[in-house]
Design a protein around this motif. Structure first.
Motif, PDB file in Angstrom:
ATOM      1  N   LEU A  26      14.126   2.036 -19.348  1.00 20.22           N
ATOM      2  CA  LEU A  26      13.450   2.864 -18.347  1.00 20.22           C
ATOM      3  C   LEU A  26      13.944   2.530 -16.945  1.00 20.22           C
ATOM      4  CD1 LEU A  26      11.339   5.020 -17.764  1.00 20.22           C
ATOM      5  CD2 LEU A  26       9.636   3.187 -17.649  1.00 20.22           C
ATOM      6  N   THR A  27      14.102   1.256 -16.659  1.00 24.92           N
ATOM      7  CA  THR A  27      14.606   0.837 -15.348  1.00 24.92           C
ATOM      8  C   THR A  27      16.004   1.399 -15.098  1.00 24.92           C
ATOM      9  OG1 THR A  27      13.313  -1.188 -15.468  1.00 24.92           O
ATOM     10  CG2 THR A  27      15.125  -1.163 -13.892  1.00 24.92           C
ATOM     11  N   ALA A  28      16.871   1.331 -16.104  1.00 22.35           N
ATOM     12  CA  ALA A  28      18.236   1.860 -15.973  1.00 22.35           C
ATOM     13  C   ALA A  28      18.209   3.374 -15.783  1.00 22.35           C
ATOM     14  CB  ALA A  28      19.057   1.501 -17.212  1.00 22.35           C
ATOM     15  N   GLN A  29      17.344   4.065 -16.523  1.00 23.37           N
ATOM     16  CA  GLN A  29      17.265   5.525 -16.402  1.00 23.37           C
ATOM     17  C   GLN A  29      16.738   5.942 -15.031  1.00 23.37           C
ATOM     18  OE1 GLN A  29      14.838   5.977 -19.868  1.00 23.37           O
ATOM     19  NE2 GLN A  29      16.532   6.729 -21.117  1.00 23.37           N
ATOM     20  N   ILE A  30      15.760   5.225 -14.522  1.00 26.34           N
ATOM     21  CA  ILE A  30      15.219   5.539 -13.193  1.00 26.34           C
ATOM     22  C   ILE A  30      16.289   5.311 -12.140  1.00 26.34           C
ATOM     23  CG2 ILE A  30      13.581   4.762 -11.431  1.00 26.34           C
ATOM     24  CD1 ILE A  30      11.577   4.304 -13.745  1.00 26.34           C
ATOM     25  N   HIS A  31      17.023   4.205 -12.272  1.00 32.85           N
ATOM     26  CA  HIS A  31      18.104   3.899 -11.322  1.00 32.85           C
ATOM     27  C   HIS A  31      19.190   4.979 -11.358  1.00 32.85           C
ATOM     28  CE1 HIS A  31      20.975   1.595  -8.999  1.00 32.85           C
ATOM     29  NE2 HIS A  31      21.856   1.766  -9.961  1.00 32.85           N
ATOM     30  N   ALA A  32      19.533   5.421 -12.555  1.00 31.66           N
ATOM     31  CA  ALA A  32      20.600   6.411 -12.711  1.00 31.66           C
ATOM     32  C   ALA A  32      20.209   7.772 -12.160  1.00 31.66           C
ATOM     33  CB  ALA A  32      20.973   6.553 -14.181  1.00 31.66           C
ATOM     34  N   ASN A  33      18.938   8.110 -12.256  1.00 31.85           N
ATOM     35  CA  ASN A  33      18.488   9.445 -11.862  1.00 31.85           C
ATOM     36  C   ASN A  33      17.745   9.463 -10.538  1.00 31.85           C
ATOM     37  OD1 ASN A  33      19.274  11.034 -14.286  1.00 31.85           O
ATOM     38  ND2 ASN A  33      18.057   9.446 -15.263  1.00 31.85           N
ATOM     39  N   GLU A  34      17.789   8.337  -9.827  1.00 30.88           N
ATOM     40  CA  GLU A  34      17.121   8.219  -8.534  1.00 30.88           C
ATOM     41  C   GLU A  34      15.668   8.661  -8.610  1.00 30.88           C
ATOM     42  OE1 GLU A  34      19.557  10.276  -5.732  1.00 30.88           O
ATOM     43  OE2 GLU A  34      21.236   8.912  -6.007  1.00 30.88           O
TER      44      GLU A  34
END
Length: 121
Positions: A62-70
């Motif tokens: 989830l952290t990686a996805q949030i970072h990737a999608n701003e």
């Protein structure tokens, strides 16, 4: 993946860990291959009755996805959040489980992608 299908869980977890380390060196955490490896590793941990490790991995995803999608307002983040909520729901807490299932049903109503429907149903 083969070890997972053959129910050789310890070998599967080890293989996914190596795969994830390679992806961290070569790709970003939010690359689809890295996310898929984490997702399969979660399945392996769940088959190994290690719910704590599964929750930690979904949190990392989830952290990686949030970072990737701003931000967390996209389909992938929603899917991971639903999975995380269902894992964190207590077995006997019917209210919490119903809440997770309502979120899944709401997501299915709002999302037209047939692949997402197959994965969540």
């Amino acid at each position: 993946y083969v070890n997972l299908r053959l129910k050789n869980i310890d070998a599967a977890i080890k293989a996914f860990e190596y795969c994830q380390k390679d992806y961290e060196l070569i790709l970003d955490d939010y690359h689809p291959f890295a996310l898929a490896a984490m997702d399969y590793m979660v399945l392996a941990h769940l088959l190994n009755d290690d719910k704590k490790s599964a929750i930690m991995l979904y949190s990392k995803m989830l952290t990686a996805q949030i970072h990737a999608n701003e931000g967390g307002d996209n389909v992938e983040c929603t899917q991971t959040l639903i999975k995380l909520n269902m894992l964190q729901a207590k077995k006997k807490d019917k209210k919490s489980i119903r809440s997770c299932l309502r979120k899944v049903q709401e997501f299915l109503r709002e999302n037209e992608d047939p692949c997402q429907h197959a994965r969540l149903e």
